[in-house]
Every structure is written in C-alpha cells, then in structure tokens.
Design a protein around this motif. Structure first.
Motif, short mmCIF file in Angstrom:
data_model
loop_
_atom_site.label_atom_id
_atom_site.label_comp_id
_atom_site.label_asym_id
_atom_site.label_seq_id
_atom_site.Cartn_x
_atom_site.Cartn_y
_atom_site.Cartn_z
N LYS A 199 104.79 -64.19 -42.13
CA LYS A 199 104.82 -64.16 -40.55
C LYS A 199 106.21 -65.13 -40.22
O LYS A 199 106.59 -65.94 -41.12
CB LYS A 199 103.90 -64.97 -39.65
CG LYS A 199 102.54 -64.15 -39.51
CD LYS A 199 101.40 -64.59 -38.83
CE LYS A 199 100.29 -63.91 -38.63
NZ LYS A 199 99.56 -64.06 -37.64
N SER A 256 105.36 -57.18 -41.45
CA SER A 256 105.30 -55.63 -41.31
C SER A 256 105.24 -54.94 -40.04
O SER A 256 105.12 -54.04 -39.70
CB SER A 256 104.10 -55.17 -42.06
OG SER A 256 102.92 -55.81 -41.52
N SER A 257 105.55 -55.97 -38.74
CA SER A 257 105.33 -55.39 -37.58
C SER A 257 106.39 -54.53 -37.24
O SER A 257 107.59 -54.71 -37.51
CB SER A 257 105.52 -56.68 -36.45
OG SER A 257 105.50 -56.13 -35.14
N GLN A 258 106.17 -53.60 -36.49
CA GLN A 258 106.98 -52.61 -35.87
C GLN A 258 107.18 -52.62 -34.37
O GLN A 258 107.78 -51.73 -33.82
CB GLN A 258 106.32 -51.00 -36.22
CG GLN A 258 106.34 -50.72 -37.85
CD GLN A 258 107.43 -50.70 -38.62
OE1 GLN A 258 108.47 -50.20 -38.08
NE2 GLN A 258 107.59 -51.31 -39.51
N GLU A 259 106.64 -53.78 -33.93
CA GLU A 259 106.91 -53.92 -32.63
C GLU A 259 108.23 -54.22 -31.95
O GLU A 259 108.93 -54.86 -32.79
CB GLU A 259 105.93 -55.28 -32.36
CG GLU A 259 105.90 -55.54 -30.67
CD GLU A 259 105.08 -56.95 -30.57
OE1 GLU A 259 105.36 -57.68 -29.67
OE2 GLU A 259 104.18 -57.30 -31.43
N GLU A 260 108.42 -53.33 -30.88
CA GLU A 260 109.88 -53.49 -30.39
C GLU A 260 110.15 -54.91 -29.46
O GLU A 260 109.33 -55.29 -29.20
CB GLU A 260 110.14 -52.20 -29.59
CG GLU A 260 109.96 -50.93 -30.40
CD GLU A 260 111.07 -49.85 -29.84
OE1 GLU A 260 111.80 -50.30 -29.10
OE2 GLU A 260 110.94 -48.82 -30.36
N ARG A 308 105.31 -63.12 -35.32
CA ARG A 308 105.46 -61.70 -35.85
C ARG A 308 105.16 -61.41 -37.17
O ARG A 308 105.85 -62.23 -38.04
CB ARG A 308 106.90 -61.01 -35.36
CG ARG A 308 107.02 -59.80 -35.12
CD ARG A 308 108.29 -59.46 -34.74
NE ARG A 308 108.51 -58.24 -34.39
CZ ARG A 308 109.72 -57.59 -33.99
NH1 ARG A 308 110.71 -58.35 -33.91
NH2 ARG A 308 109.79 -56.40 -33.52
N ASP A 309 104.24 -60.59 -37.56
CA ASP A 309 104.20 -60.22 -38.83
C ASP A 309 105.45 -59.51 -39.59
O ASP A 309 106.24 -58.94 -38.88
CB ASP A 309 102.88 -59.06 -39.28
CG ASP A 309 101.69 -59.78 -38.76
OD1 ASP A 309 101.64 -60.90 -38.92
OD2 ASP A 309 100.68 -59.10 -38.33
N GLN A 324 109.78 -63.76 -28.63
CA GLN A 324 109.20 -62.49 -28.96
C GLN A 324 109.08 -62.49 -30.46
O GLN A 324 108.21 -61.70 -30.90
CB GLN A 324 110.18 -61.56 -28.67
CG GLN A 324 110.26 -61.13 -27.08
CD GLN A 324 111.52 -60.16 -26.71
OE1 GLN A 324 110.93 -58.98 -26.83
NE2 GLN A 324 112.59 -60.44 -26.64
N SER A 374 115.55 -58.68 -38.93
CA SER A 374 115.00 -57.35 -39.94
C SER A 374 115.29 -57.75 -41.48
O SER A 374 114.85 -57.37 -42.34
CB SER A 374 115.54 -56.16 -39.32
OG SER A 374 114.67 -55.77 -38.12
#
Length: 181
Positions: A106, A140-144, A137-138, A133, A163
């Motif tokens: 994370k 592997s998160s694909q969260e925008e 966040r993981d 934000q 990224s």
C-alpha cells in the motif's frame, strides 16, 4: 564630434557594469549555494519522515532509477520505504516523495517536495485534499484520481509518478533488501 568621444566611454561604462554584475552574481551564488543545498537536504529528510510516519530514521539506498530511502523504527527495523521521483509538470519539474508499505503493498502517503506549477491551479497538487487520494491505496488499485480542475497536466504528472513507483515496487524492494549493491 562629441558623439564620437561618448561611444568609447559608454562601451567602457557598460563593460564595467557587466563585469561588476557578473562578479556580484557569482559571489552571491557561491555564498547561497551551500545554504540552498542544505535546505533541500533538510526538506528531503522531513519528507521521508512525513511519508513514513512510523519511521524515526532512514538510510539512503543506491539505485539508478529512483532515490530510495529505507525508513527505520527505533530498533532499526524497516517500517517502510520512501521513494523520491520527479517528472515534468505543466511549467517545470515536479519532485515527489512516495511512502510505501511493502508488506501490505500500500501507499502510505505522498508529499510534493518541489514544483513550479501555476499558483492557485497546478500548485494545488500540494494540498491535502489531492494528496490524500493516494493514502492507503493498494498497489493493485485501479481507482482513478480526482483531477484538479484547471490543473490536469499537474494532477496527471503526480499520478504518473506514483504509478511508476508502484509499478517498480518489486525492483525497489529488491534494492532495499540488497542494500543497493
């Protein structure tokens, strides 16, 4: 005739002013460069401890792609990794420090060390609302990420840095474990 005598004087005066300015600027640069470098180093130290709050100390790890810092607790155990990376923003470079929890995979936190983005627009990348934000966040998160209105390039640049760091997490972990050797 008087004009002919004035030109050499003007050239001489302008030359002397130019030389005096150059000498003054060189002197001031020599005087302030160590202070600026010291302040930048202090800012990096604060950022490492900011993005890995459980750390009390850190060690720099040699790496050719990133500036990596092993964040250590009171007994010298690794409690996270801080990675410094920069990218071109809208008006210039954006230097970011990302704190990683490698065990949990994370993002711990993010700090913007320096930037030259437009005040009131791109400069909002330093605000907690934007930086938070990324917190927790993981990998592997694909969260925008919510882009800052009017600062798309700056917002996207920070997201790209994060990224790139996350995509290189395995290499970063290998560098930390090997001590950068």
């Amino acid at each position: 005739m008087a004009n002919d005598k004035m030109q050499p004087r003007l050239i001489l005066v302008l030359t002397l002013i130019t030389i005096a300015s150059a000498v003054s600027l060189t002197f001031i640069d020599d005087l302030t460069a160590p202070l600026i470098a010291e302040e930048a180093e202090k800012r990096v130290q604060e950022a490492v401890l900011s993005v890995v709050p459980d750390a009390v100390d850190f060690e720099e790890v040699e790496d050719e792609n990133f500036e990596i810092f092993k964040a250590l607790d009171e007994v010298g155990e690794v409690v996270g990794v801080a990675v410094q990376h920069d990218i071109r923003g809208y008006t210039g470079p954006i230097d970011v420090m990302v704190g990683l929890d490698m065990a949990e995979e994370k993002i711990i936190a993010l700090d913007v060390l320096s930037h030259t983005e437009t005040p009131g627009l791109g400069a909002r990348i330093t605000e907690d609302e934007f930086r938070d934000q990324f917190r927790g966040r993981d990998f592997s998160s694909q969260e925008e990420v919510d882009i800052i209105a009017g600062a798309t390039i700056s917002s996207n640049a920070v997201e790209v840095v994060v990224s790139e760091v996350v995509e290189s997490a395995e290499d970063i972990q290998a560098a930390v474990e090997s001590g950068g050797e």
